[in-house]
Design a protein around this motif. Structure first.
Motif, PDB file in Angstrom:
ATOM      1  N   ASN A 397       2.396  -6.733   3.398  1.00  0.00           N
ATOM      2  CA  ASN A 397       1.205  -6.315   4.123  1.00  0.00           C
ATOM      3  C   ASN A 397       0.300  -7.494   4.458  1.00  0.00           C
ATOM      4  O   ASN A 397      -0.043  -8.297   3.600  1.00  0.00           O
ATOM      5  CB  ASN A 397       0.441  -5.300   3.270  1.00  0.00           C
ATOM      6  CG  ASN A 397      -0.730  -4.694   4.018  1.00  0.00           C
ATOM      7  OD1 ASN A 397      -0.769  -4.733   5.234  1.00  0.00           O
ATOM      8  ND2 ASN A 397      -1.674  -4.146   3.286  1.00  0.00           N
ATOM      9  N   GLN A 398      -0.097  -7.585   5.744  1.00  0.00           N
ATOM     10  CA  GLN A 398      -0.918  -8.697   6.203  1.00  0.00           C
ATOM     11  C   GLN A 398      -2.379  -8.317   6.447  1.00  0.00           C
ATOM     12  O   GLN A 398      -3.131  -9.067   7.038  1.00  0.00           O
ATOM     13  CB  GLN A 398      -0.330  -9.267   7.497  1.00  0.00           C
ATOM     14  CG  GLN A 398       0.988  -9.958   7.286  1.00  0.00           C
ATOM     15  CD  GLN A 398       0.862 -11.170   6.393  1.00  0.00           C
ATOM     16  OE1 GLN A 398       0.201 -12.136   6.738  1.00  0.00           O
ATOM     17  NE2 GLN A 398       1.481 -11.115   5.233  1.00  0.00           N
ATOM     18  N   GLY A 399      -2.787  -7.176   6.003  1.00  0.00           N
ATOM     19  CA  GLY A 399      -4.176  -6.777   6.191  1.00  0.00           C
ATOM     20  C   GLY A 399      -4.433  -5.428   5.547  1.00  0.00           C
ATOM     21  O   GLY A 399      -3.515  -4.731   5.122  1.00  0.00           O
ATOM     22  N   SER A 400      -5.663  -5.031   5.475  1.00  0.00           N
ATOM     23  CA  SER A 400      -6.022  -3.746   4.878  1.00  0.00           C
ATOM     24  C   SER A 400      -5.776  -2.620   5.877  1.00  0.00           C
ATOM     25  O   SER A 400      -5.482  -2.839   7.048  1.00  0.00           O
ATOM     26  CB  SER A 400      -7.496  -3.754   4.460  1.00  0.00           C
ATOM     27  OG  SER A 400      -8.320  -3.792   5.610  1.00  0.00           O
ATOM     28  N   ASN A 401      -5.887  -1.394   5.392  1.00  0.00           N
ATOM     29  CA  ASN A 401      -5.719  -0.228   6.251  1.00  0.00           C
ATOM     30  C   ASN A 401      -6.983   0.096   7.051  1.00  0.00           C
ATOM     31  O   ASN A 401      -6.983   1.016   7.864  1.00  0.00           O
ATOM     32  CB  ASN A 401      -5.318   0.987   5.407  1.00  0.00           C
ATOM     33  CG  ASN A 401      -3.917   0.834   4.842  1.00  0.00           C
ATOM     34  OD1 ASN A 401      -3.053   0.277   5.503  1.00  0.00           O
ATOM     35  ND2 ASN A 401      -3.702   1.321   3.630  1.00  0.00           N
ATOM     36  N   HIS A 402      -8.046  -0.634   6.802  1.00  0.00           N
ATOM     37  CA  HIS A 402      -9.287  -0.428   7.531  1.00  0.00           C
ATOM     38  C   HIS A 402      -9.239  -1.217   8.837  1.00  0.00           C
ATOM     39  O   HIS A 402      -9.165  -2.444   8.828  1.00  0.00           O
ATOM     40  CB  HIS A 402     -10.484  -0.862   6.694  1.00  0.00           C
ATOM     41  CG  HIS A 402     -10.584  -0.131   5.384  1.00  0.00           C
ATOM     42  ND1 HIS A 402     -10.916   1.196   5.304  1.00  0.00           N
ATOM     43  CD2 HIS A 402     -10.374  -0.550   4.113  1.00  0.00           C
ATOM     44  CE1 HIS A 402     -10.925   1.577   4.038  1.00  0.00           C
ATOM     45  NE2 HIS A 402     -10.593   0.534   3.289  1.00  0.00           N
ATOM     46  N   SER A 403      -9.259  -0.521   9.948  1.00  0.00           N
ATOM     47  CA  SER A 403      -9.138  -1.176  11.250  1.00  0.00           C
ATOM     48  C   SER A 403     -10.365  -0.848  12.094  1.00  0.00           C
ATOM     49  O   SER A 403     -11.007   0.193  11.912  1.00  0.00           O
ATOM     50  CB  SER A 403      -7.871  -0.707  11.962  1.00  0.00           C
ATOM     51  OG  SER A 403      -7.818   0.711  12.015  1.00  0.00           O
ATOM     52  N   PRO A 404     -10.684  -1.703  13.049  1.00  0.00           N
ATOM     53  CA  PRO A 404     -11.850  -1.452  13.905  1.00  0.00           C
ATOM     54  C   PRO A 404     -11.687  -0.170  14.715  1.00  0.00           C
ATOM     55  O   PRO A 404     -10.579   0.188  15.137  1.00  0.00           O
ATOM     56  CB  PRO A 404     -11.894  -2.687  14.804  1.00  0.00           C
ATOM     57  CG  PRO A 404     -11.067  -3.723  14.104  1.00  0.00           C
ATOM     58  CD  PRO A 404     -10.034  -2.982  13.346  1.00  0.00           C
TER      59      PRO A 404
END
Length: 432
Positions: A397-404
């Motif tokens: 995983n390259q980022g959190s599940n929180h997206s703009p």
């Protein structure tokens, strides 16, 4: 026992004439000094020649082993490859991954960078053999010792020149891996739209772990989540399986969040690299951005979300196939690379540059059966590379599940388009 030299007897006799020498006038003393120095030089030269002859006679040192000296007669470059070049060009291409014409062109590009001058002690290894050894290593992952026996080149020499040749290859071919210009962006977008039914798409992104031998005293720095040592190859591929961007060398342990965010492509994408508000596509490991579309997560998805995921996976499959073809052609990437880290980076970059160069300049590098395709009814037909190699491990995983919010809204627009004016006839069959 070694006999006492004539120089030794001359030295003993010098003491007998010291008093006479002191009584001479200055002119006579100078002439006598010159004569003495001349005599001493002759005696020392004679003594040195005698010592060298004795050392050579002992036969204790061999500068080059005989089987290595026979390289020009019995080595693979002189025998097998020359025969394949003349009689079986297809097998020559299988051995080195390039055609004879490709090889000659590549040799002309790197010759000045890898050819050394002859010395008084030995002749320099020809650039042609260096390139043949390096291409064999990249194509097969053969050990340095096996290459040494095959080409009759010493193992220490191979370990030195393979990284040098790889750097020269990348330097000569790096023009084939570059951020596209305006016209090239347009061609890529057209390719994704017509061939993979994903409009305003300018690339497919993924990262893979390249297995390595862990450096000494590195601890867990290169130890990835699959419990192997690796560096990371992050790449973006265009619609035609070519890499438009690569980032090589991130530590395997950094895969949980830093590889993409610390890459130069991340900063460029954040600064509006893509034209026309376009996107690239990635898998669930990447963060959802206005410029990067990823699948809807979870299993209880609506039909619309499943269709979006299917359509995205078709476009994203390009990078998966690009990596698969890369490894199937250059098997050195399939197993842990047994070199230092600087050499690993050079090897990976050279493989990527050769991949793009061969894809763009030859028709035989990628055939119709070696890549994934779909028939007219949307049935998936796997490429031959899937059965030939062990695929490289994907990054985590390259980022959190929180997206703009704006990124989620953009994904919704694509989802709605794929169910209406942008739909394809087979998509509903393919999600069940």
């Amino acid at each position: 026992m070694r006999p006492v030299s004539s120089f030794y007897y001359w030295w003993l006799s010098c003491g007998e004439h010291t008093s006479v020498f002191c009584k001479m006038n200055s002119g006579l003393r100078r002439r006598l000094k010159k004569q003495c120095i001349k005599n001493i030089s002759a005696l020392l030269r004679e003594e040195l020649i005698t010592l060298l002859e004795e050392e050579v006679g002992k036969g204790k040192r061999i500068w080059t082993r005989k089987w290595l000296r026979d390289r020009s007669v019995t080595g693979a470059s002189a025998l097998l490859l020359q025969q394949l070049r003349l009689e079986d060009p297809s097998e020559y291409r299988m051995a080195l991954r390039v055609t004879t014409e490709n090889f000659d062109e590549l040799l002309s590009l790197v010759h000045s960078k890898i050819q050394r001058n002859d010395t008084l002690m030995r002749d320099a290894l020809p650039a042609k053999i260096k390139l043949e050894v390096t291409l064999s290593f990249l194509a097969t992952g053969m050990s340095y010792r096996s290459l040494s026996h095959f080409y009759r080149v010493s193992k220490p020499s191979i370990s030195v020149f393979i990284p040098e040749v790889c750097r020269a290859i990348y330097e000569a071919l790096k023009q084939f891996i570059k951020v596209p210009n305006a016209e090239e962006w347009k061609n890529i977008e057209t390719g994704f739209k017509t061939r993979w039914n994903f409009p305003l798409c300018y690339g497919s992104i993924d990262g893979k772990h390249v297995p390595i031998k862990a450096p000494p005293s590195s601890g867990s720095l290169y130890f990835n989540y699959k419990k192997t040592s690796s560096i990371v190859l992050l790449a973006v591929a265009d619609h035609d399986y070519c890499f438009s961007y690569i980032d090589v060398g991130a530590c395997g342990s950094a895969s949980d969040g830093g590889v993409f965010k610390n890459s130069s492509i991340y900063r460029k994408l954040e600064n509006n690299l893509l034209p026309n508000n376009g996107v690239i596509v990635g898998d669930a490991a990447f963060p959802l951005k206005t410029y990067l579309m990823k699948p809807y997560p979870g299993v209880n998805l609506s039909t619309e979300e499943k269709v979006f995921n299917y359509r995205l996976s078709r476009a994203r499959r390009i990078i998966e196939n690009a990596f698969g073809i890369l490894v199937s052609r250059f098997r050195v990437l399939e197993k842990p690379i047994q070199t230092n880290l600087e050499a690993v980076d050079a090897i990976v970059c050279a493989c990527c540059a050769l991949h793009n160069w061969l894809r763009k300049t030859t028709t035989s590098y990628i055939t119709a059966t070696c890549v994934d395709v779909e028939d007219e009814e949307g049935n998936f037909l796997p490429g031959s590379w899937r059965s030939q190699i062990h695929a490289l491990q994907s990054i985590a995983n390259q980022g959190s599940n929180h997206s703009p919010r704006i990124a989620r809204e953009k994904r919704e627009l694509y989802k709605n388009m794929f169910m209406n004016e942008g739909s394809v006839p087979w998509q509903l069959r393919s999600i069940h």
